[in-house]
Structure formats: structure tokens, C-alpha cells
Motif scaffolding. Sequence first.
Motif, PDB file in Angstrom:
ATOM      1  N   PHE A  39      42.965  42.000  32.147  1.00 56.67           N
ATOM      2  CA  PHE A  39      42.747  42.540  33.151  1.00 56.67           C
ATOM      3  C   PHE A  39      41.331  42.145  34.132  1.00 56.67           C
ATOM      4  N   LYS A 124      46.806  41.695  37.423  1.00 58.44           N
ATOM      5  CA  LYS A 124      46.272  42.501  36.385  1.00 58.44           C
ATOM      6  C   LYS A 124      44.794  43.031  36.695  1.00 58.44           C
ATOM      7  N   ARG A 125      44.772  44.188  37.285  1.00 56.88           N
ATOM      8  CA  ARG A 125      43.048  44.691  37.658  1.00 56.88           C
ATOM      9  C   ARG A 125      42.802  45.896  37.051  1.00 56.88           C
ATOM     10  N   TYR A 126      41.255  45.946  36.835  1.00 62.80           N
ATOM     11  CA  TYR A 126      40.988  47.469  36.351  1.00 62.80           C
ATOM     12  C   TYR A 126      39.685  47.714  37.414  1.00 62.80           C
ATOM     13  N   ALA A 150      43.644  50.818  35.296  1.00 63.97           N
ATOM     14  CA  ALA A 150      44.047  49.350  35.117  1.00 63.97           C
ATOM     15  C   ALA A 150      45.710  49.459  35.717  1.00 63.97           C
TER      16      ALA A 150
END
Length: 455
Positions: A39, A124-126, A150
Amino acid sequence: MGVQKPSIPKGTRDFGPAEMTRRTYIFDTIKSVFRTYGFLPLETPSMENLSTLLGKYGDEGDKLLFRILNSGDFMGGVSTDDLDPQRRGALSSKICEKGLRYDLTVPFARYVVQHQSEIAFPFKRYQIQPVWRADRPQKGRYREFYQCDADVIGSKSLLNEVELVEIVAAVFAKLGIRVTLKMNNRKILAGIAETIGHADKMMDITVAIDKLEKIGIEAVNDELRAKGIDDEAVTALAPILSLSGSNREKLASLRETIGGSETGVRGIEEMETIFGLCEAIGTELDIELDLSLARGLNYYTGAIFEVKAKDYAIGSICGGGRYDDLTGIFGMPNTSGVGISFGADRIYDVMTGLELFPSDTDVTTRALFLNFGAEEQRAALRAMKRVRENGIACEIYPENAKMKKQMEYANRRRIPFVVIIGSNELAAGTANVKNMVSGEQRSVELDEIANALEA
């Protein structure tokens, strides 16, 4: 006239050093797990255009948005007609164009749509940042609090759900909290509503059964009847909500009950896939299919998650689910995503209540060098330079005060070591290192202080 005592707005909090070191420990643990799953970090501004925020959280959410007055002469373009109490909404939109963000999900959707040409999908990110809600403050509910999210967007694969299950397992194992992951699927809930003949009332049904644990089956049935669900349907729902056995057995029973609903069957198949893959990996987590889990938010369309602590009574400490059209609100339709959010405040309460923070979390400075005057200071400063180069936090007491006062400071700060370089030590080229916990004291060469502090 007396000086007014300073204060902070209702529903906000100061986090002192003791709380911050513990909060940082939680955030760092969660981030480290997110990173091992690929992420990427993201931050968005505290304020967004109100046009981005309005209409995304329902009428109730719109009321809870903190609006920001336009800077400068915000009343400049306002006419006397605009001041009419009947036109409050129009006035508000003229004098406030921005608002504080209410969650991290809508800003994330806005970011994805705005930067879609630069992003590699699946994305994909947090994101760990504060959000603001003009809610009535009460125990455990604040106007400013942190969310810790997330999400994977741009993929329908159930492997993403499985990875989120693994992330939940890894985070809580690292934090030492024993948890149960409750899972359900909005398609199964839709199938249940369809099977009992009330497909049109799915929202009413899910809102009611979401309260099962809190208010019990009788009160849920009363609420269902009040919403216009007939007795026959209420009777048909009861055995579905009280299914027991393993997750596989529950899914098998569901197939028999709601097998006539195409949507319901798709939900069952999704859960069979997720549970099957989790078993194949060997997930240690206690995972339970809970058909009363509905999660209030309208935008979930597939698997939904909620995490409960086993050893501490508190609401869910983590939750999330699959949504099929989050970016559609900004003109980018058919982009599926799945996300999870960790409740940092509740996790903090659980860890404090169960005394799960490592004892050294509060220790920031490892050694205090005492101050005995000009000559000794120079030697201490030179020694400290080497200690810090070894990555060890240390400080010197800034004044040449009585030794008792300096030692009291070390105790109040819970500094585990005190380093003494007085005139005798200076002459011998040594230092006395005292362990403040055991009281043990030993003499070491000035070059060896770092090693002594690591022991």
C-alpha cells in the motif's frame, strides 16, 4: 479583570507526550503492515470544496459538515434578500465554499478521479489523517478524530478481501489484541430481503438487524414490523439470523434458504471463496460469518468486515467492506474498490485497558547526562555526540543544579540511565553510568558509554 484561562473547543483533545508516544506506536505498527502489502501513502488537504463533500453522506452528514467562511469580505456578494431566514441554504453556499473533510473516503475518491491518468490501477493506498464532524460530543465521540484507512480501488478480485483479512490478522497480532473478525456480504442481505418478499425494504431490514446484538431479537422484530414488514416475513427471518455451526455450515444452510435469489447465491459464493483462500493460507484469525452484521453505510455492495476485541468490552475497533461505485459520484463509474478502517482511538483504549503497550513505549530519552560545571559540560557534550551517533537518545540537564534536583528530573521523566562525568571521572577519563531501575552503577571509559547504555 482576570486573565481568561485558555481552553480548546468542545469535542477536541490535546495529546501530551505520553499519549503521543503510544498513538505513534499504534500508527507505526499499522503503517508497517500496510507497507508490507504494497500500500502507498496518501495525504489530502484538511479542507475540500463543499461541492466535493455535500450530498455524499446523506442529509444527516451534510448537517455535520464543518463549513469554513470565505476569507476576506465574505459578505461582499450577499444581498438583503439572501439574509431572509427562508434562504439560509443559499446564504451558506455564498459565504462558505469550503469545508473540513468528514472522512477520508470521499477525498480519496476525489483524488482518484482527478489523478486517474497518473495512477496505476489497481491503486492501493493508505491514509492516516484527522477528520471533523460537527457532532454532539460525548464519551468516545469527538469532533476531531483520526481515521486510519487502507483501500484497493480498480479491481473486483476477491484476493483483495483476503489480503485485508491478512492485514487485520497481522496488525492485531503485532499489537497483542485478541480479536474476532465478523464478516457478512451485502448480496446475502439483499438475498434474504428478496427471499422474505421485501426486496424493496433491504435498507430498513439491514438497519434493524444491525442492532441485533445491542437490543435483541424481540426489539428487532418490533422495529421490522414498524417499518411495514409483515409477520410472515419476520417469522421467516428469525431462523436465518440464528444460524449456528461453522462458517461452511452456515453458508450451506443459507443456500437452502435463499438459493432462489440470484444475488444471494452470488454473495454466498463470494464468501465461500474468501473463507476457502483464508483456510488455504492458514489464517490464525478467528473469523465468523455473522448475518446480523449490516454496517450502516449505503455504499457497501459486497463483503463487509467488523473487528471486535475479545478481552475488552467496546464497539468495533476496525471495519470496512467492498463498494462497487465510489468514484461514480465524481463521474468515473464502474470502478470497484474494497477498504478497511482501523479505529485508532478505540484501539488505544483497548491497549490501555489491557496494559498491552510495551514498557519502553513511554521511554523517549535513554540517558540523562548530569551537569557539574563548565569543564565537565564540555566532556559531556563530546560524549553525547558519540552516543547520539549510535542512535541512542540522550540529553544533558541544562543547568549546573544540585545533583538531587537533576536526579529527580530523570525520575519524573522516567529516564532509565543517568551518566555522571564529575571532576574525578574527568581526571580518570571515565564516566559513571547509573541504571535508575536497578540502582546499579558502573564506571566505563568515555568511548564505551554507548555500549553501556545498550546493555
